[in-house]
Design an enzyme around this catalytic site. Structure first.
Site, PDB file in Angstrom:
ATOM      1  N   TYR A 202      -4.429 -71.106  72.044  1.00 53.39           N
ATOM      2  CA  TYR A 202      -5.440 -72.294  71.974  1.00 53.39           C
ATOM      3  C   TYR A 202      -4.987 -73.296  71.166  1.00 53.39           C
ATOM      4  CZ  TYR A 202     -10.413 -74.027  71.467  1.00 53.39           C
ATOM      5  OH  TYR A 202     -11.263 -75.023  71.364  1.00 53.39           O
TER       6      TYR A 202
ATOM      7  N   SER B 131     -10.377 -80.358  70.193  1.00 59.43           N
ATOM      8  CA  SER B 131     -10.694 -79.426  69.027  1.00 59.43           C
ATOM      9  C   SER B 131     -10.163 -79.610  67.565  1.00 59.43           C
ATOM     10  CB  SER B 131     -10.317 -77.785  69.443  1.00 59.43           C
ATOM     11  OG  SER B 131     -10.434 -77.046  68.184  1.00 59.43           O
TER      12      SER B 131
HETATM   13  P1  NAD Z   1     -18.287 -72.663  76.955  1.00 58.29           P
HETATM   14  O1  NAD Z   1     -17.413 -71.354  77.163  1.00 58.29           O
HETATM   15  O2  NAD Z   1     -19.824 -72.528  76.970  1.00 58.29           O
HETATM   16  O3  NAD Z   1     -17.863 -73.757  77.908  1.00 58.29           O
HETATM   17  C1  NAD Z   1     -16.540 -73.688  78.482  1.00 58.29           C
HETATM   18  C2  NAD Z   1     -16.927 -74.087  80.017  1.00 58.29           C
HETATM   19  O4  NAD Z   1     -15.450 -74.291  80.731  1.00 58.29           O
HETATM   20  C3  NAD Z   1     -17.410 -72.888  80.704  1.00 58.29           C
HETATM   21  O5  NAD Z   1     -18.482 -73.636  81.479  1.00 58.29           O
HETATM   22  C4  NAD Z   1     -16.420 -72.399  81.620  1.00 58.29           C
HETATM   23  O6  NAD Z   1     -17.047 -71.819  82.909  1.00 58.29           O
HETATM   24  C5  NAD Z   1     -15.727 -73.669  81.888  1.00 58.29           C
HETATM   25  N1  NAD Z   1     -14.360 -73.254  82.387  1.00 58.29           N
HETATM   26  C6  NAD Z   1     -13.410 -72.234  82.056  1.00 58.29           C
HETATM   27  N2  NAD Z   1     -12.431 -72.205  82.790  1.00 58.29           N
HETATM   28  C7  NAD Z   1     -12.563 -73.298  83.981  1.00 58.29           C
HETATM   29  C8  NAD Z   1     -11.973 -73.629  84.960  1.00 58.29           C
HETATM   30  N3  NAD Z   1     -10.755 -73.188  85.071  1.00 58.29           N
HETATM   31  N4  NAD Z   1     -12.390 -74.798  85.723  1.00 58.29           N
HETATM   32  C9  NAD Z   1     -13.601 -75.122  85.329  1.00 58.29           C
HETATM   33  N5  NAD Z   1     -14.210 -74.947  84.324  1.00 58.29           N
HETATM   34  C10 NAD Z   1     -13.971 -73.874  83.523  1.00 58.29           C
HETATM   35  O7  NAD Z   1     -17.698 -73.071  75.723  1.00 58.29           O
HETATM   36  P2  NAD Z   1     -17.833 -74.532  74.854  1.00 58.29           P
HETATM   37  O8  NAD Z   1     -17.718 -74.280  73.411  1.00 58.29           O
HETATM   38  O9  NAD Z   1     -18.848 -75.445  75.211  1.00 58.29           O
HETATM   39  O10 NAD Z   1     -16.384 -75.345  75.236  1.00 58.29           O
HETATM   40  C11 NAD Z   1     -16.318 -76.341  75.869  1.00 58.29           C
HETATM   41  C12 NAD Z   1     -14.922 -77.149  75.448  1.00 58.29           C
HETATM   42  O11 NAD Z   1     -15.127 -77.458  74.035  1.00 58.29           O
HETATM   43  C13 NAD Z   1     -13.988 -76.357  75.639  1.00 58.29           C
HETATM   44  O12 NAD Z   1     -12.645 -77.076  75.915  1.00 58.29           O
HETATM   45  C14 NAD Z   1     -13.502 -75.782  74.190  1.00 58.29           C
HETATM   46  O13 NAD Z   1     -12.124 -75.607  73.811  1.00 58.29           O
HETATM   47  C15 NAD Z   1     -13.970 -77.040  73.199  1.00 58.29           C
HETATM   48  N6  NAD Z   1     -14.275 -76.652  71.759  1.00 58.29           N
HETATM   49  C16 NAD Z   1     -15.581 -75.776  71.697  1.00 58.29           C
HETATM   50  C17 NAD Z   1     -15.607 -75.507  70.209  1.00 58.29           C
HETATM   51  C18 NAD Z   1     -16.692 -74.731  69.938  1.00 58.29           C
HETATM   52  O14 NAD Z   1     -17.070 -74.586  68.654  1.00 58.29           O
HETATM   53  N7  NAD Z   1     -17.716 -74.353  70.583  1.00 58.29           N
HETATM   54  C19 NAD Z   1     -14.926 -76.253  69.358  1.00 58.29           C
HETATM   55  C20 NAD Z   1     -13.884 -76.959  69.595  1.00 58.29           C
HETATM   56  C21 NAD Z   1     -13.543 -77.372  70.986  1.00 58.29           C
END
Ligand code: NAD
Length: 272
Positions: free
Chosen positions: A170, A157
């Protein structure tokens, strides 16, 4: 899951993507599938979401399978890799994407809130990364499909760099992931295993839905994004598909920021 320009071929390779039932993970899985990889779509609770990702890949003519596992549990991670190997052979590509937030002012943050985030975002990254390295080694180099023995990408991130008040759990997890990634890359580079991270800015997914949908939420977010739009999951999926391809073969130990300029300190534009 939008249409995109062709990425370098990943034909003949097997990929595992964690947390691929929604958001960025789902898009990574689809883009890897579009590039020709066989994809294991990991999910923790949402079987429907995983099935939708699998269906999207199959609709592109690709092969995919959903496998349940909680990445914070050692036995689940090993079982995920076993199931993947039984179905599609050993992995060439692993994307450690699963993650979550549990935001609180620090004084109200329970140990459970802290552990919930660290155990998935950081410990989960360690468990998935360790198993990936073991399986890459056991598989051996297959230069007919890739110049690298294996490619591992962590979904970090911008908050591995930008401090984030009210989310110390986080930010600490992503800061930890940065040095986990770099140290691991240093350790395994001589074996031709590439380890990198992608660092998304604000991407429209479930993780920030409440934030985006509250009054003025999107406007506030856009103030932090010089490029003037909130990102889409495919912005990350396409970057990851490129990063694991041989087009990026000389890249290891790096974080690719895909953030519309969020890390350019936009508040300094014109003053400061
Ligand atoms: P999201 O909530 O759609 O996806 C997160 C996924 O991780 C979900 O499908 C959830 O079920 C899964 N998950 C959570 N705990 C889990 C576990 N214990 N075992 C297996 N799966 C698990 O949100 P996203 O934005 O797609 O997030 C994905 C990644 O991107 C994360 O690591 C998040 O920190 C990172 N991220 C997202 C953003 C953003 O703006 N959306 C920015 C920076 C980083």
């Amino acid at each position: 899951m939008s249409q995109s320009a062709p990425t370098p071929s990943l034909a003949g390779q097997t990929a595992i993507v964690t947390g691929a039932s929604s958001g960025i993970g789902a898009s990574c899985a689809v883009e890897l599938g579009r590039a020709g990889a066989r994809v294991v779509v990991n999910y923790r609770g949402s079987r429907d979401g995983a099935d939708a990702t699998v269906a999207a890949i199959r609709a592109l003519g690709g092969e995919a399978e959903a496998v349940q596992a909680d990445v914070s549990k050692e036995e689940d991670v090993i079982a995920l890799f076993d199931a993947s190997q039984a179905r599609f052979g050993p992995p060439d590509i692993v994307v450690s994407n699963a993650g979550l937030q549990r935001d609180k002012p620090v004084a109200d943050m329970s140990l459970d809130d802290w552990n919930a985030v660290i155990s998935v975002n950081l410990t989960g990254g360690f468990l998935v990364g360790r198993e990936a390295i073991r399986r890459f080694r056991a598989k051996g180099l297959r230069e007919d499909v890739s110049r690298a023995l294996g490619k591992l990408v962590f979904d970090s991130s911008v908050h591995q760099r930008i401090p984030w008040a009210f989310r110390v759990n986080y930010a600490a997890s992503k800061g930890g992931l940065k040095l986990l990634m770099e140290s691991l890359a240093q350790e395994v580079a001589p074996e031709r295993i590439r380890v990198n991270a992608v660092a998304p800015g604000a991407i429209a997914t479930d993780i920030n839905k409440a934030e985006r949908e509250k009054a003025g939420g999107e406007t506030d977010m856009l103030k932090l994004i010089p490029y003037g739009r909130i990102g889409e999951p495919a912005d990350i999926g396409r970057a990851v598909a490129w990063l694991v391809s041989d087009a990026a073969d000389y890249i290891t130990g790096q974080t690719l920021f895909v953030d519309g300029g969020m890390t350019l300190y936009p508040e300094f534009r014109g003053n400061g």
